[in-house]
Design a protein around this motif. Structure first.
Motif, short mmCIF file in Angstrom:
data_model
loop_
_atom_site.label_atom_id
_atom_site.label_comp_id
_atom_site.label_asym_id
_atom_site.label_seq_id
_atom_site.Cartn_x
_atom_site.Cartn_y
_atom_site.Cartn_z
N SER A 3 -47.08 -27.47 -74.80
CA SER A 3 -47.15 -26.11 -75.32
C SER A 3 -48.02 -25.20 -74.44
O SER A 3 -47.89 -23.98 -74.49
CB SER A 3 -47.68 -26.12 -76.75
N THR A 4 -48.90 -25.80 -73.64
CA THR A 4 -49.77 -24.99 -72.79
C THR A 4 -49.13 -24.62 -71.45
O THR A 4 -49.69 -23.81 -70.70
CB THR A 4 -51.10 -25.74 -72.53
N ASN A 5 -47.99 -25.21 -71.13
CA ASN A 5 -47.30 -24.87 -69.89
C ASN A 5 -46.65 -23.49 -69.98
O ASN A 5 -46.41 -22.96 -71.07
CB ASN A 5 -46.24 -25.93 -69.57
N SER A 6 -46.32 -22.96 -68.82
CA SER A 6 -45.72 -21.61 -68.79
C SER A 6 -44.26 -21.62 -69.21
O SER A 6 -43.76 -20.63 -69.77
CB SER A 6 -45.84 -21.02 -67.39
N GLY A 7 -43.55 -22.70 -68.90
CA GLY A 7 -42.13 -22.76 -69.23
C GLY A 7 -41.23 -22.01 -68.27
O GLY A 7 -40.02 -21.94 -68.50
N VAL A 8 -41.77 -21.46 -67.19
CA VAL A 8 -40.94 -20.66 -66.28
C VAL A 8 -40.49 -21.45 -65.06
O VAL A 8 -39.75 -20.93 -64.23
CB VAL A 8 -41.69 -19.38 -65.84
N ALA A 9 -40.92 -22.71 -64.94
CA ALA A 9 -40.51 -23.54 -63.81
C ALA A 9 -40.31 -24.97 -64.30
O ALA A 9 -40.90 -25.39 -65.30
CB ALA A 9 -41.55 -23.50 -62.70
N SER A 10 -39.47 -25.72 -63.59
CA SER A 10 -39.18 -27.09 -64.00
C SER A 10 -40.41 -27.98 -64.00
O SER A 10 -40.49 -28.95 -64.75
CB SER A 10 -38.10 -27.69 -63.08
N GLY A 11 -41.39 -27.65 -63.18
CA GLY A 11 -42.61 -28.43 -63.13
C GLY A 11 -43.63 -28.06 -64.21
O GLY A 11 -44.69 -28.68 -64.29
N SER A 12 -43.31 -27.06 -65.02
CA SER A 12 -44.24 -26.60 -66.05
C SER A 12 -43.49 -26.31 -67.35
O SER A 12 -43.52 -25.19 -67.86
CB SER A 12 -44.99 -25.35 -65.57
N PRO A 13 -42.80 -27.33 -67.90
CA PRO A 13 -41.96 -27.07 -69.06
C PRO A 13 -42.76 -26.95 -70.36
O PRO A 13 -43.76 -27.64 -70.55
CB PRO A 13 -41.06 -28.31 -69.11
N LYS A 14 -42.32 -26.08 -71.22
CA LYS A 14 -42.86 -26.07 -72.57
C LYS A 14 -42.21 -27.18 -73.38
O LYS A 14 -41.21 -27.77 -72.98
CB LYS A 14 -42.65 -24.70 -73.24
N TRP A 16 -40.94 -26.97 -76.62
CA TRP A 16 -39.83 -26.59 -77.49
C TRP A 16 -39.19 -25.29 -77.01
O TRP A 16 -39.86 -24.41 -76.45
CB TRP A 16 -40.32 -26.38 -78.94
N VAL A 17 -37.90 -25.15 -77.30
CA VAL A 17 -37.20 -23.89 -77.02
C VAL A 17 -37.86 -22.75 -77.78
O VAL A 17 -37.99 -21.63 -77.28
CB VAL A 17 -35.71 -24.02 -77.40
N SER A 18 -38.29 -23.02 -79.01
CA SER A 18 -38.90 -21.97 -79.83
C SER A 18 -40.13 -21.37 -79.16
O SER A 18 -40.43 -20.18 -79.35
CB SER A 18 -39.27 -22.52 -81.21
N GLU A 19 -40.84 -22.16 -78.36
CA GLU A 19 -42.02 -21.63 -77.67
C GLU A 19 -41.63 -20.65 -76.57
O GLU A 19 -42.35 -19.68 -76.31
CB GLU A 19 -42.84 -22.78 -77.10
N ILE A 20 -40.51 -20.89 -75.93
CA ILE A 20 -40.00 -19.93 -74.95
C ILE A 20 -39.61 -18.63 -75.65
O ILE A 20 -39.95 -17.53 -75.21
CB ILE A 20 -38.78 -20.51 -74.20
N VAL A 21 -38.88 -18.77 -76.76
CA VAL A 21 -38.42 -17.60 -77.51
C VAL A 21 -39.60 -16.78 -78.00
O VAL A 21 -39.59 -15.54 -77.95
CB VAL A 21 -37.51 -18.04 -78.68
N ASP A 22 -40.64 -17.45 -78.49
CA ASP A 22 -41.80 -16.75 -79.05
C ASP A 22 -42.68 -16.13 -77.96
O ASP A 22 -43.37 -15.13 -78.23
CB ASP A 22 -42.64 -17.71 -79.88
N THR A 23 -42.66 -16.69 -76.77
CA THR A 23 -43.57 -16.24 -75.71
C THR A 23 -43.01 -15.10 -74.89
O THR A 23 -43.74 -14.19 -74.48
CB THR A 23 -43.92 -17.42 -74.77
N TYR A 24 -41.71 -15.11 -74.63
CA TYR A 24 -41.12 -14.16 -73.69
C TYR A 24 -40.10 -13.24 -74.36
O TYR A 24 -39.46 -13.61 -75.35
CB TYR A 24 -40.44 -14.93 -72.55
N ASP A 25 -39.95 -12.07 -73.81
CA ASP A 25 -38.92 -11.12 -74.22
C ASP A 25 -37.67 -11.45 -73.41
O ASP A 25 -37.58 -11.11 -72.22
CB ASP A 25 -39.38 -9.68 -73.96
N LEU A 26 -36.73 -12.11 -74.04
CA LEU A 26 -35.54 -12.61 -73.34
C LEU A 26 -34.45 -11.56 -73.34
O LEU A 26 -34.25 -10.84 -74.32
CB LEU A 26 -35.07 -13.90 -74.00
N GLU A 27 -33.72 -11.51 -72.23
CA GLU A 27 -32.75 -10.45 -72.00
C GLU A 27 -31.41 -11.02 -71.54
O GLU A 27 -31.31 -12.22 -71.23
CB GLU A 27 -33.30 -9.48 -70.94
#
Length: 211
Positions: A3-14, A16-27
């Motif tokens: 959960s502490t990873n950025s989720g923006v690169a394969s080497g730093s995955p979050k 859960w998908v929900s953490e990506i959705v909650d963290t970033y404004d997806l377009e």
């Protein structure tokens, strides 16, 4: 993942998908990649109006949740520990595409409410109450997917009188209802319906549905 990873690169995955959705404004055009593995959770992933793709069924203009294509290692499998919970809730959104995901044990694999231009490719949804429950929604399409062993419907659909569902090159097997149409229009092409139990139906239209 963590959960502490950025989720923006394969080497730093979050985690859960929900953490990506909650963290970033997806377009439109954004892709969330889900790695090979088993993801057991009792909470749904919620996608709302803040995170949406374009008003289109063109994949490059949608927000895509992309699972693993490594089927030999099991792909991306969501196991829902609480049978009263959905795997994914899409609420008041549009332009969302799910690809290469397996979902088991949910109340609804995909719950789609008041949403439009929703698509699924290469999905495997089984052992749920309904594989998909699309309510007050339209322009919903599934292709190359399997919906099997669901206690209710493989796909349950309801919209206004002009709402549309398209199912192409899919397998709907051993559900009580392959497709259950409450209201709107549904079209199935190049698909296989397996009706293997008594009191089961390949295609069921509720009283009052348009012809």
């Amino acid at each position: 993942g963590s959960s502490t990873n950025s989720g923006v690169a394969s080497g730093s995955p979050k985690r859960w998908v929900s953490e990506i959705v909650d963290t970033y404004d997806l377009e439109p055009g954004d892709i969330i990649y889900v790695d090979t593995g088993r993801y057991q959770t009792s909470e749904p992933t919620v996608i709302g109006d803040v995170d949406a793709g374009g008003a289109s069924q063109i994949a490059s203009q949608q927000l895509t949740i992309q699972g693993s294509t490594n089927e030999l290692e099991g792909g991306s499998l969501y196991l829902i520990a609480d049978p009263a919970q959905n795997a994914f809730n899409v609420i008041n959104s549009h332009g969302i595409r799910f690809r290469n995901l397996s979902i088991q044990g949910a109340s609804n694999g995909l719950s789609i409410d008041e949403s439009y231009y929703i698509a699924g490719d290469w999905l495997d949804i089984r052992g749920a109450e309904d594989g998909v429950w699309a309510h007050s929604s339209s322009n919903v399409a599934f292709s190359h997917s399997a919906f099997s062993g669901n206690r209710g419907a493989g796909i349950r659909f309801s919209g206004d009188n002009k709402a549309a569902l398209h199912v192409d090159s899919c397998v709907l097997w051993s559900n009580r209802y392959g497709i259950y149409l409450h209201q709107g229009y549904a079209r199935a092409t190049n698909s296989i319906f397996g009706i293997v139990a008594p009191d089961s139906f390949g295609y069921y239209m509720a009283l009052g549905s348009p012809d």
